[in-house]
Design a protein around this motif. Structure first.
Motif, PDB file in Angstrom:
ATOM      1  N   LYS A  47     119.451  58.462 -33.419  1.00 41.04           N
ATOM      2  CA  LYS A  47     118.889  58.044 -34.703  1.00 41.04           C
ATOM      3  C   LYS A  47     118.411  56.602 -34.650  1.00 41.04           C
ATOM      4  N   ALA A  48     119.175  55.757 -33.971  1.00 41.45           N
ATOM      5  CA  ALA A  48     118.790  54.352 -33.865  1.00 41.45           C
ATOM      6  C   ALA A  48     117.481  54.186 -33.100  1.00 41.45           C
ATOM      7  N   SER A  49     117.205  55.168 -32.243  1.00 40.30           N
ATOM      8  CA  SER A  49     115.977  55.123 -31.439  1.00 40.30           C
ATOM      9  C   SER A  49     114.848  55.946 -32.047  1.00 40.30           C
ATOM     10  N   GLY A  50     115.128  56.590 -33.171  1.00 40.81           N
ATOM     11  CA  GLY A  50     114.107  57.384 -33.842  1.00 40.81           C
ATOM     12  C   GLY A  50     113.809  58.702 -33.163  1.00 40.81           C
ATOM     13  N   ILE A  51     114.760  59.206 -32.366  1.00 37.56           N
ATOM     14  CA  ILE A  51     114.568  60.478 -31.665  1.00 37.56           C
ATOM     15  C   ILE A  51     115.543  61.515 -32.228  1.00 37.56           C
ATOM     16  N   PRO A  52     115.046  62.618 -32.786  1.00 37.20           N
ATOM     17  CA  PRO A  52     115.925  63.612 -33.407  1.00 37.20           C
ATOM     18  C   PRO A  52     116.644  64.487 -32.379  1.00 37.20           C
ATOM     19  N   ILE A  53     117.798  65.003 -32.785  1.00 33.84           N
ATOM     20  CA  ILE A  53     118.611  65.867 -31.925  1.00 33.84           C
ATOM     21  C   ILE A  53     118.639  67.283 -32.492  1.00 33.84           C
ATOM     22  N   TYR A  54     118.427  68.253 -31.621  1.00 37.59           N
ATOM     23  CA  TYR A  54     118.587  69.667 -31.952  1.00 37.59           C
ATOM     24  C   TYR A  54     119.785  70.177 -31.149  1.00 37.59           C
ATOM     25  N   LEU A  55     120.752  70.782 -31.834  1.00 40.02           N
ATOM     26  CA  LEU A  55     121.988  71.219 -31.189  1.00 40.02           C
ATOM     27  C   LEU A  55     121.959  72.707 -30.850  1.00 40.02           C
ATOM     28  N   THR A  56     122.608  73.061 -29.763  1.00 40.32           N
ATOM     29  CA  THR A  56     122.805  74.467 -29.424  1.00 40.32           C
ATOM     30  C   THR A  56     124.283  74.812 -29.523  1.00 40.32           C
ATOM     31  N   SER A  57     124.563  76.008 -30.002  1.00 45.86           N
ATOM     32  CA  SER A  57     125.908  76.596 -30.152  1.00 45.86           C
ATOM     33  C   SER A  57     126.663  76.098 -31.374  1.00 45.86           C
ATOM     34  N   VAL A  58     126.609  74.800 -31.673  1.00 39.31           N
ATOM     35  CA  VAL A  58     127.348  74.254 -32.807  1.00 39.31           C
ATOM     36  C   VAL A  58     126.407  73.480 -33.724  1.00 39.31           C
ATOM     37  N   SER A  59     126.907  73.172 -34.916  1.00 42.22           N
ATOM     38  CA  SER A  59     126.186  72.287 -35.820  1.00 42.22           C
ATOM     39  C   SER A  59     127.130  71.157 -36.204  1.00 42.22           C
ATOM     40  N   THR A  60     126.725  70.355 -37.150  1.00 39.58           N
ATOM     41  CA  THR A  60     127.552  69.246 -37.613  1.00 39.58           C
ATOM     42  C   THR A  60     127.863  69.417 -39.091  1.00 39.58           C
ATOM     43  N   GLY A  61     128.773  68.596 -39.585  1.00 40.22           N
ATOM     44  CA  GLY A  61     129.118  68.667 -40.989  1.00 40.22           C
ATOM     45  C   GLY A  61     127.971  68.263 -41.902  1.00 40.22           C
ATOM     46  N   ASP A  62     127.093  67.408 -41.413  1.00 36.35           N
ATOM     47  CA  ASP A  62     125.957  66.931 -42.206  1.00 36.35           C
ATOM     48  C   ASP A  62     124.669  67.270 -41.467  1.00 36.35           C
ATOM     49  N   ALA A  63     123.999  68.310 -41.907  1.00 33.94           N
ATOM     50  CA  ALA A  63     122.768  68.757 -41.247  1.00 33.94           C
ATOM     51  C   ALA A  63     121.642  67.743 -41.375  1.00 33.94           C
ATOM     52  N   ASP A  64     121.779  66.764 -42.303  1.00 32.22           N
ATOM     53  CA  ASP A  64     120.749  65.740 -42.446  1.00 32.22           C
ATOM     54  C   ASP A  64     120.691  64.830 -41.219  1.00 32.22           C
ATOM     55  N   ASP A  65     121.767  64.831 -40.426  1.00 29.78           N
ATOM     56  CA  ASP A  65     121.827  63.963 -39.250  1.00 29.78           C
ATOM     57  C   ASP A  65     121.048  64.508 -38.056  1.00 29.78           C
ATOM     58  N   ILE A  66     120.643  65.781 -38.123  1.00 33.13           N
ATOM     59  CA  ILE A  66     120.036  66.423 -36.957  1.00 33.13           C
ATOM     60  C   ILE A  66     118.693  67.059 -37.310  1.00 33.13           C
TER      61      ILE A  66
END
Length: 317
Positions: free
Chosen positions: A114-133
């Motif tokens: 996020k600090a670098s402005g590059i988004p992350i897409y996750l495989t298998s799991v997600s996070t508690g806050d989907a706004d982060d990814i």
């Protein structure tokens, strides 16, 4: 799938080393826009058959999409994962696709990206806050376990039965699988043993040998993946316990063959091919502001000898 606080523990033992390879095609420009302007960084988590098939799927779909993909392997080491993330950031990729080794590591990974402005897409799991990814291709691991437990419930009927569990490594993936399995067992099924096989066939065989010696009347065994399940079957058969019925997960070609010949009673198909292809398709789509699901749930199928033909392809050819 959203991860509970209890889930956020290490998935695997620490191993050192990393690899980085450039594959795919395209012009390598970063940023969104047309597919051939997209570059993706794929950070894989380990070295099991699942991880190998997942990478093949990511690379194949990226090639189909005309996107460039850089790949790295964290070899089940959270520190290496963060280093791989940093390397991908330095390459200025359009997005990162991450199969994490440890959900605790995701906090640092996401913060760096996020600090670098590059988004992350996750495989298998997600996070508690989907706004982060950017998004995620999620496997409901609790459901995987519950499907196997449901087969045992149906097969056992009203009989009192003994069940053994050969878990993976202590941590999110194994905890969710085992938790889903145990919660869906009928009251007539008693769990008499629950030990980690560490997602390692040799360790799983040792666990199974001790388990059947301590519980010679065992009726069923739930094994966290097919690679371990083959080793467990070998241990049970050597101990004269060929009647113990094994349920497991993955849906590989070898696993389906084992269901067909009776080595396994059931497996839950959880296609690495589908996960990898979905990750690339949806990551590119989300970068391009297309209407695709931010959180994609990967289909699961309980496979028995009665529906083998319905199982999805597990690994790209």
């Amino acid at each position: 799938m959203r991860l509970s606080a209890r889930s956020r523990r290490a998935l695997f033992a620490t191993v050192t080393g990393s690899t980085l390879v450039l594959t795919g095609c395209g012009n390598g420009d970063s940023g969104s826009g047309s597919a051939d302007s997209v570059s993706l960084g794929f950070v894989n988590g380990g070295d099991t058959n699942f991880h190998s098939c997942l990478q093949k799927a990511v690379e194949g779909q990226a090639k189909t999409a005309g996107a460039k993909v850089y790949t790295a392997n964290s070899h089940q080491n959270a520190g290496t994962e963060l280093s791989n993330i940093e390397d991908m950031i330095s390459r200025n990729v359009s997005a990162l696709i991450v199969q994490t080794v440890n959900v605790d590591a995701l906090k640092g990974d996401i913060a760096k990206a996020k600090a670098s402005g590059i988004p992350i897409y996750l495989t298998s799991v997600s996070t508690g806050d989907a706004d982060d990814i950017l998004g995620a291709a999620v496997v409901d691991l609790k459901k995987v376990g519950s499907l196997d437990a449901g087969w045992i419930a149906q097969d056992a009927g009203t009989e009192q039965v003994q069940v053994g569990i050969v878990a993976g490594a202590p941590g999110a993936a194994s905890d969710l699988l085992v938790g889903g399995f145990k919660s869906a067992l009928p009251a007539t099924a008693k769990v008499v043993a629950n030990q980690p096989g560490m997602f390692n066939p040799a360790k799983a065989q040792d666990v199974a040998e001790n388990m059947i010696q301590a519980h010679p009347d065992l009726d069923y065994a739930f094994v966290a993946n097919e690679e371990m399940a083959f080793a467990v079957r070998k241990a049970f058969d050597a101990a004269g316990a060929k009647d113990v019925k094994i349920v497991t997960a993955n849906g590989t070609d070898e696993g389906l063959a084992a269901v067909k010949n009776g080595e396994f009673s059931a497996t839950v198909a959880n296609s690495a091919k589908t996960i990898g292809e979905t990750a690339v398709k949806n990551a590119v789509g989300l970068l391009n502001k297309e209407k695709v699901d931010k959180i994609a749930n990967i289909p699961l199928l309980l496979v028995t000898e009665d529906n083998l033909s319905e199982a999805p392809q597990y690994c790209p050819k």
